[in-house]
Enzyme design. Structure first.
Site, PDB file in Angstrom:
ATOM      1  N   ARG A 985      -2.742 -28.300  44.932  1.00  0.00           N
ATOM      2  CA  ARG A 985      -2.597 -28.423  43.504  1.00  0.00           C
ATOM      3  C   ARG A 985      -3.771 -29.180  42.682  1.00  0.00           C
ATOM      4  O   ARG A 985      -4.938 -29.073  43.326  1.00  0.00           O
ATOM      5  CB  ARG A 985      -1.255 -29.414  43.281  1.00  0.00           C
ATOM      6  CG  ARG A 985       0.073 -28.650  43.846  1.00  0.00           C
ATOM      7  CD  ARG A 985       1.205 -29.423  43.732  1.00  0.00           C
ATOM      8  NE  ARG A 985       2.647 -28.658  44.079  1.00  0.00           N
ATOM      9  CZ  ARG A 985       3.896 -28.955  43.618  1.00  0.00           C
ATOM     10  NH1 ARG A 985       3.929 -29.804  43.037  1.00  0.00           N
ATOM     11  NH2 ARG A 985       4.541 -28.134  44.281  1.00  0.00           N
ATOM     12  N   LYS A1052      -2.043 -31.902  47.864  1.00  0.00           N
ATOM     13  CA  LYS A1052      -2.621 -32.611  46.912  1.00  0.00           C
ATOM     14  C   LYS A1052      -3.933 -33.454  47.283  1.00  0.00           C
ATOM     15  O   LYS A1052      -3.858 -34.020  48.181  1.00  0.00           O
ATOM     16  CB  LYS A1052      -1.784 -33.645  46.411  1.00  0.00           C
ATOM     17  CG  LYS A1052      -0.382 -33.137  45.726  1.00  0.00           C
ATOM     18  CD  LYS A1052       0.442 -34.241  45.356  1.00  0.00           C
ATOM     19  CE  LYS A1052       1.852 -33.468  44.789  1.00  0.00           C
ATOM     20  NZ  LYS A1052       2.723 -34.675  43.925  1.00  0.00           N
ATOM     21  N   CYS A1316      14.176 -39.272  40.576  1.00  0.00           N
ATOM     22  CA  CYS A1316      14.881 -38.875  41.728  1.00  0.00           C
ATOM     23  C   CYS A1316      13.531 -39.353  43.073  1.00  0.00           C
ATOM     24  O   CYS A1316      12.630 -39.874  42.584  1.00  0.00           O
ATOM     25  CB  CYS A1316      14.792 -37.014  41.898  1.00  0.00           C
ATOM     26  SG  CYS A1316      13.029 -36.378  41.966  1.00  0.00           S
TER      27      CYS A1316
END
Length: 1418
Positions: A985, A1052, A1316
């Site tokens: 990403r 990442k 979350c």
């Protein structure tokens, strides 16, 4: 407890309906009431109209109590009180203005007055008893500033008993005074104190000459009367009915003067109420007495001084004629009643609109009924009639000024008295008198000239008298929706018909969710429609919590309109304490459903005066028009199709019948196969749905005719017709049913409450399998929430008469195999009940479709996305395509604030999409910033987010805007590919405002790594940019790095430059720590691997992890090292369980040494030993700094990264204006803030001016707030379990007050929140963190490293806001007192023994819950 709390407590225990207006929330008002509190409590804001509620409930014969924190709402109740005089109603009023509180004196049968806290409490009990006993209304008054003193209270049972007695048959024959006596005797017996309508001080036998009559007296007056035998005191507690006989009887024959003392400073009428009662009682007394009225002011502290004052007042009365002004005992308040006015203020929430007006119109804003006017003019100044009259006067004065200016100009034509300069100024003002800027400037020139050179002309004097009217003001009247109830008689009609150039802002605060609770007999009219029908009136409908820009536009247009303007403003709230978040949600519901449409009506627009701005209404209207237009165009172009269109209706009917016949045939075959089983499920996260689907497949394999359905899709009437039903439900929130099962639960509960046994005698047999987590509720008092929906469902079905075919099954996440442990015990009992337990299943159970299946079948991320975009029948994409669009930088979402409302309306969820931009290193130029800003306005929800991955994120993009938005992003030389999904990403890079000589180097490497690891599929360009493959399908896609399966999970990468760890390097799968040489240039990177934040609640196989340092590489090797680490993860990651698929689990499973060896084998060389480095912080450094090249950089605070305009914070507009003139770059930080980078010396003043103009240079926030961060969460994130971005600022308001209390305002404490456990805001390395578990409930974590170097640990598993504050208050206080020099909060809580340090991810659960005495009690 305050006296209002005590009164509310009595009301809650004694009444059926309790209405609190202007009071604190009901939880506080009815505190400590216990289980006996059965009243329905309704909280109203201070400016609401309680009349409809009183009419609705009090007329039904049940005891209703209204408690007012101020007497001003009583005026609005005058029209409804006469009809309620014979209803059991109690109105408790804490007054400031006694005259106002006595306004209903001729309407209400009983009026009690209290003067001490004990008397207030006793009379609250008496009022309840009296209203219940007599069946009539009671008004109970007491001063709002009652002196504090201890009171004796009854227990709850006694209070309930006092109010229980209702009126008997004898009551009708009793007088009001006899009713009072009966109620007072009963109440006195219960409380042990004698309640009398009158009390007396002084001895009648001492022959007093002067009697003082008061509504409750201060102790000083009683003492003074006792010290002087010539004085006598009567204290009145019962004003209505006035006890004439006992009063006259106790006035001694020696009394010659009666002085009535009342704290009424401004008389609305000539004679005060108590004075009239006393005169009426003594009118037949012979000889005639002197009866005078006096004002009771603030008395001296000494009783001797009071005695002197009483004697002097008695003597002065003899000398004064009856017509003179009322004498005063003591001192009047400094403003003679301004204390009344001081209570009139703009409600907190309504300041959103007043701030908006102030922001738009500044010094020229004139609110004609502003509360501040009451200090000089009294309460009348806030009323619409006064405001309209004031407007007329102001307009008339400006017309007179215009006439005087014209007169002076006329004089200039006949004489030379007017100079050329003055003549020019006069002419300029007349030509521009409606222009805000030019009118003021010309006016100043005129006044300056006339004052410097006076002219001998009458118009000159008049002009100078009216000089304040030269500037063009923006005149506004602010009112409530009460104006809409009687449009013909209210000020609204008079304003519209006046043609005055005045604006009115009507604020409607009725929440959408309570709209049906208003009195149906008192219908509110549509003020906007009324005004539009009238004609030459501007009308706007706005909602600042929905569309800030539309609100601004409507207000500006109203101001420019030459004539009356009516702006309807929506602001739904019930009390002053209603959270802004609730106002936002209610606004969204009202706008989305069309209850409150946004529009503007301007009759001066010739093309189209009406402009509808509600997107939801416009979309529905457009769909309808499109359908009609398409049919019309089709039949016009091909008339022969008209017949076909009509005849096709019959064809559709035939097809429907055929389908029904086929279904009947299938049902017949199923019944021949085996017993029918309906499996219904309720699931939020999808786990219960998976279990239900698996159950259906396994049932079919045994020959059972099994069907699957969502619980809410099966009505109870259909359930009655089923033979076997298996229910599968998960647990949501605090033991609540999942969203798609709540309607069924409501129906079952309602039937059970009514005592229906609607399933008795049916063929239905049932069994329930419930799924939950016992560890979620560790406290004994919370244990009942474990699997509560399943247990409740099982019990309700039995209560309704259904037969249980198999026992309740309980699946617990804490079991060895999770819920499967309980499922394996439950399923065989189900097969036995169905008679298929002996059936041997030979075929293998079909494997569920996973993300891996979707990826491999997608043809390199194509799927059916292109086809789905063309489908206009739904706002969503196919479920599999929803997984694939993540690789394209897109998440499908829906607005969860309005999900239930749309479901109730039979609509699909309000689907929209989130778009995330790929922008390595977080750097963009001003043109790109403006492009992103424009896309947010044109394609999104008008705002955009600066994310923790240093990029832009758009929300609220509907499906038809997806493609144009992606194309706009690419046109700005950015893209979205690989911003999400199972790929590498967006690559992070330190923002480095103070180390710019290194930034360009590490930034280049962030781009190089991002490009090197970018997917090579052409699907992105085909779908979004319409770039087709050459030679059709002859050229096939190829992924040299990823292959057809891509990665097991997200990946990442980040680059940090010590000493600042602003990218949280250890939270990333791969990290590169820049190492500088002696000259400050980049020499290479230390490489880290294995960081990751995602966790699944209560699943101990999942945990956060910080990365390990593997070694050192040169700059040119960095992208290759990243590639080989990624390939090791590609080939070794867990593809069978996505919850354990991240690189962190791969390393722990392989072992760090083995993992490193695999990477080095792929490299063909070994990493060098890591080099020394040190991090000192992971937060941003705000303010100005200058780089090595002389360029300036400013880091600004953007709370939680949300770029938007709101009252007082027009950050989006400000950044837009800055981008138009900025010649450097913008850098997004990984903490969601923004750096204005590379500002030249020449541009510095302009940048500072713009930053200051829009408040972007404001850094006067607490250290806690500057160090905070939150993910988006509600309303758009589908994974959110609790609020985050919208709630964290509210929580910080309260926590920073604790910090300031202990001198820690400027101390940085890293606090993060997510909705979350996925960890988008990197909460697991914060010093304090909160992770959402259910609405309003959070996991609380402590002990993270301030530098981002250490994981925190779970301190409490389930905390709400009161518990958070209760935990943090003593902890912060202790930190302030006991911390070591330079010790950060995360280190302190470990040293102080609150929590143990987390040394590795696998040890994250060790020691959770606190240490020693701080450990959570289980």
């Amino acid at each position: 407890m305050s006296i209002l709390d005590q009164v509310s407590r009595v009301a809650a225990l004694s009444s059926t309906i309790v209405i609190n207006q202007g009071l604190p929330p009901r939880a506080q008002a009815a505190s400590n009431n216990g289980d006996l509190t059965k009243a329905q409590v309704i909280d109203l804001s201070s400016n609401a109209d309680a009349g409809p509620l009183l009419s609705q409930h009090a007329s039904q014969g049940q005891l209703v109590t209204l408690t007012l924190a101020d007497s001003s709402p009583l005026i609005n109740l005058l029209p409804v009180l006469p009809a309620l005089s014979n209803s059991p109603l109690v109105i408790n009023v804490a007054y400031v203005n006694l005259a106002e509180a006595l306004a209903p004196r001729s309407i209400v049968p009983f009026i009690l007055h209290s003067s001490s806290p004990q008397q207030v409490y006793d009379h609250a009990l008496l009022a309840s008893r009296l209203a219940s006993f007599s069946g009539r209304s009671v008004l109970h008054l007491f001063p709002s500033q009652t002196p504090a003193s201890p009171i004796e209270r009854l227990d709850d049972d006694a209070i309930v008993a006092i109010a229980k007695q209702t009126n008997s048959d004898q009551v009708a024959s009793l007088t009001d005074l006899e009713n009072y006596d009966a109620a007072a005797v009963a109440t006195s017996a219960a409380i042990g104190r004698n309640l009398q309508p009158l009390s007396f001080t002084g001895a009648a036998e001492s022959a007093p000459q002067t009697a003082f009559v008061t509504l409750g007296a201060q102790t000083a007056i009683r003492d003074a009367v006792l010290s002087d035998p010539a004085l006598y005191l009567v204290e009145v507690s019962l004003l209505r009915p006035f006890p004439v006989a006992p009063f006259v009887q106790r006035i001694s024959a020696s009394v010659t003067k009666v002085i009535v003392l009342e704290p009424i400073y401004k008389q609305p009428i000539k004679w005060t109420p108590l004075y009239l009662d006393v005169v009426g009682a003594l009118q037949d007394r012979e000889p005639r007495l002197t009866v005078r009225s006096a004002v009771l002011g603030t008395l001296p502290a000494s009783s001797n001084d009071v005695a002197v004052s009483l004697s002097k007042l008695s003597d002065d009365i003899e000398q004064q004629p009856p017509t003179s002004a009322r004498p005063v005992l003591g001192q009047l308040p400094s403003s003679q009643g301004s204390s009344v006015s001081s209570t009139i203020s703009v409600p907190k929430h309504e300041s959103s609109y007043t701030k908006l007006l102030d922001h738009l119109f500044h010094d020229r804003l004139e609110i004609l009924n502003h509360p501040s006017l009451t200090s000089q003019l009294g309460d009348v100044a806030t009323r619409p009639e006064f405001a309209l009259g004031r407007a007329r006067a102001l307009v008339a004065d400006r017309d007179s000024l215009t006439e005087a200016v014209n007169g002076l100009l006329d004089a200039a034509g006949s004489s030379a008295v007017v100079s050329k300069e003055l003549h020019a100024s006069l002419t300029k003002w007349l030509a521009n008198k409606d222009d805000p800027t030019l009118s003021e400037k010309a006016g100043k020139d005129i006044v300056g000239s006339l004052e410097a050179h006076p002219l001998a002309h009458p118009a000159t004097t008049r002009i100078l008298e009216l000089k304040q009217h030269f500037p063009a003001t923006s005149r506004w009247i602010i009112g409530s929706d009460a104006w809409s109830y009687d449009l013909g008689a209210s000020g609204l009609h008079h304003l519209i018909s006046s043609s005055l150039n005045v604006n009115i802002l009507l604020i409607d605060n009725t929440p959408y969710s309570t709209r049906s609770e208003v009195d149906p007999s008192k219908r509110k009219k549509d003020a906007g429609l009324y005004a539009m029908n009238y004609g030459e009136v501007f009308v706007g409908s706005i909602a600042v919590y929905s569309s800030y820009s539309q609100s601004l536009q409507a207000l500006l247009e109203a101001d420019k309109f030459r004539g009356p303007s009516v702006v309807l403003a929506y602001l739904p709230y019930e009390t002053e304490d209603t959270p802004a978040l609730s106002v936002l949600k209610e606004t969204k519901l009202a706008i989305d459903t069309g209850y409150w449409p946004l529009y503007r009506w301007n009759p001066t627009r010739e093309d189209e005066p009406f402009f509808l701005e509600s997107e939801a209404v416009k979309a529905d209207l457009q769909d309808f028009l499109d359908r009609q237009n398409h049919l019309s165009q089709l039949t016009k172009s091909r008339p022969e199709l008209a017949t076909e269109l009509v005849s096709s209706l019959g064809t559709k009917l035939q097809e429907a019948r055929k389908g029904k016949a086929k279904q009947a045939y299938a049902d017949l075959l199923n019944s021949m196969e085996g017993p029918p089983l309906l499996v219904v499920f309720a699931s939020d996260g999808g786990n219960a749905e998976k279990v239900a689907k698996r159950l259906v497949n396994r049932a079919k394999a045994r020959g059972v005719a099994a069907r699957l359905a969502v619980m809410d899709s099966v009505p109870l009437e259909e359930l009655k017709q089923e033979q076997y039903v298996a229910f599968v439900t998960s647990t949501a929130g605090q033991g609540e049913p999942p969203q798609n099962g709540r309607d069924t639960f409501r129906s079952l509960n309602a039937a059970a409450t009514r005592g229906d046994r609607l399933l008795a005698g049916t063929t239905m047999k049932y069994s329930v399998f419930a799924m939950g987590d016992s560890h979620y509720w560790p406290r004994p008092e919370d244990a009942g929430y474990y699997n509560k929906p399943g247990k409740d469902l099982d019990a309700r079905l039995e209560l309704l008469g259904a037969e249980r075919m198999a026992g309740l099954g309980l699946g617990d996440d804490q079991d060895a195999d999770g819920p499967q442990t309980g499922y394996k015990l439950w399923e065989p009992t189900l097969w036995k009940a169905l008679g298929v337990d002996s059936v041997e299943v030979l075929e293998a159970e079909p494997e569920p479709i996973t993300n891996e299946n979707i990826k491999i079948a997608s043809n390199y991320l194509r799927g059916t996305i292109a086809e789905g975009l063309k489908d206009t029948s739904t706002g969503a994409l196919a479920a599999s395509d929803g997984q694939l669009t993540k690789f394209h930088g897109i998440y499908e979402q829906d607005d969860r604030d309005i999900r239930d409302e749309r479901k109730d309306a039979g609509l699909e969820p309000a689907y929209s999409f989130m778009i995330r931009v790929r922008m390595p290193g977080g750097v963009c130029d001003p043109k790109q910033w403006l492009a992103m800003d424009r896309i947010a306005d044109e394609r999104g929800n008008g705002t955009f987010k600066l994310t923790t991955r240093q990029t832009f994120q758009f929300h609220g993009v509907i499906k038809k805007h997806l493609k144009p938005a992606i194309q706009g992003i690419n046109k700005a030389l950015l893209d979205t590919i690989a911003a999400c999904g199972d790929v590498n990403r967006n690559v992070l890079c330190s923002s480095l405002p103070d180390l710019s000589h290194l930034h360009s180097q590490v930034y280049d490497y962030s781009k190089r790594i991002s490009e090197h690891l970018l997917p090579q599929t052409t699907a992105y360009h085909e779908i979004w940019l319409d770039k087709k493959l050459v030679a059709g399908d002859a050229v096939k896609d190829h992924e040299p790095l990823y292959g057809a399966y891509y990665l097991p999970r997200k990946f990442k990468v980040a680059i940090a430059v010590p000493p600042t760890n602003d990218v949280d390097i250890f939270a990333n799968d791969v990290g590169f720590i820049a190492i500088a040489d002696d000259k400050g240039n980049l020499s290479g990177f230390n490489v880290t691997a294995g960081g990751g934040m995602g966790v699944t609640h209560s699943n101990k196989k999942t945990y956060p992890r910080t990365g390990d340092v593997l070694g050192f590489c040169t700059p040119d090797q960095a992208h290759i090292v990243a590639e080989k680490i990624m390939l090791t993860q590609r080939d070794n990651g867990n593809r069978s369980d996505r919850k354990n698929a991240r690189l962190k689990y791969t390393i722990d499973r392989m072992g760090l040494d083995n993992f490193k060896a695999d990477v080095e084998k792929r490299l063909g060389w070994q990493l060098a030993p890591a080099r020394p480095f040190e991090f000192t912080s992971n937060i941003d450094k705000f303010g100005w700094t200058t780089g090595y090249n002389g360029k300036h950089h400013f880091t600004m605070f953007i709370e939680n990264g949300r770029v938007q305009d709101e009252p007082g914070k027009e950050f989006k507009t400000g950044l837009q204006e800055i981008a138009k003139v900025h010649r450097g770059n913008f850098r997004l930080t990984a903490n969601q803030h923004l750096v204005l980078a590379d500002v030249d010396d020449a541009d510095l003043p302009e940048m500072k001016r713009l930053l200051s103009k829009y408040g972007l240079d404001n850094l006067s926030y607490s250290g806690l707030r500057l160090s905070s961060s939150a993910c988006v969460s509600f309303p758009t994130c589908g994974l959110a379990m609790a609020e985050s971005e919208r709630y964290l600022p509210i929580l910080i308001d309260k926590v920073e007050a604790i910090c300031e209390e202990h001198g820690l305002r400027n101390d940085s404490i890293v606090m993060r929140m997510t909705g979350c456990p996925n960890g988008c805001a990197r909460p697991y390395i914060a010093e304090v963190a909160f992770v959402g578990k259910a609405p309003g409930s959070y996991l609380m974590l402590l002990g993270g490293g301030y530098h981002g170097q250490r994981l925190n640990k779970i301190y409490r598993e389930n905390v709400t806001e009161p518990e958070i504050l209760a935990i943090l208050r003593p902890m912060i206080k202790r930190y302030a007192l006991e911390r070591h020099e330079g010790e950060h909060f995360g280190d302190f809580v470990i040293r102080a023994g609150y929590i143990s340090a987390t040394k590795s991810g696998k040890e994250w659960y060790d020691g959770m819950g606190g240490e020693g005495e701080n450990r959570a009690r289980s």
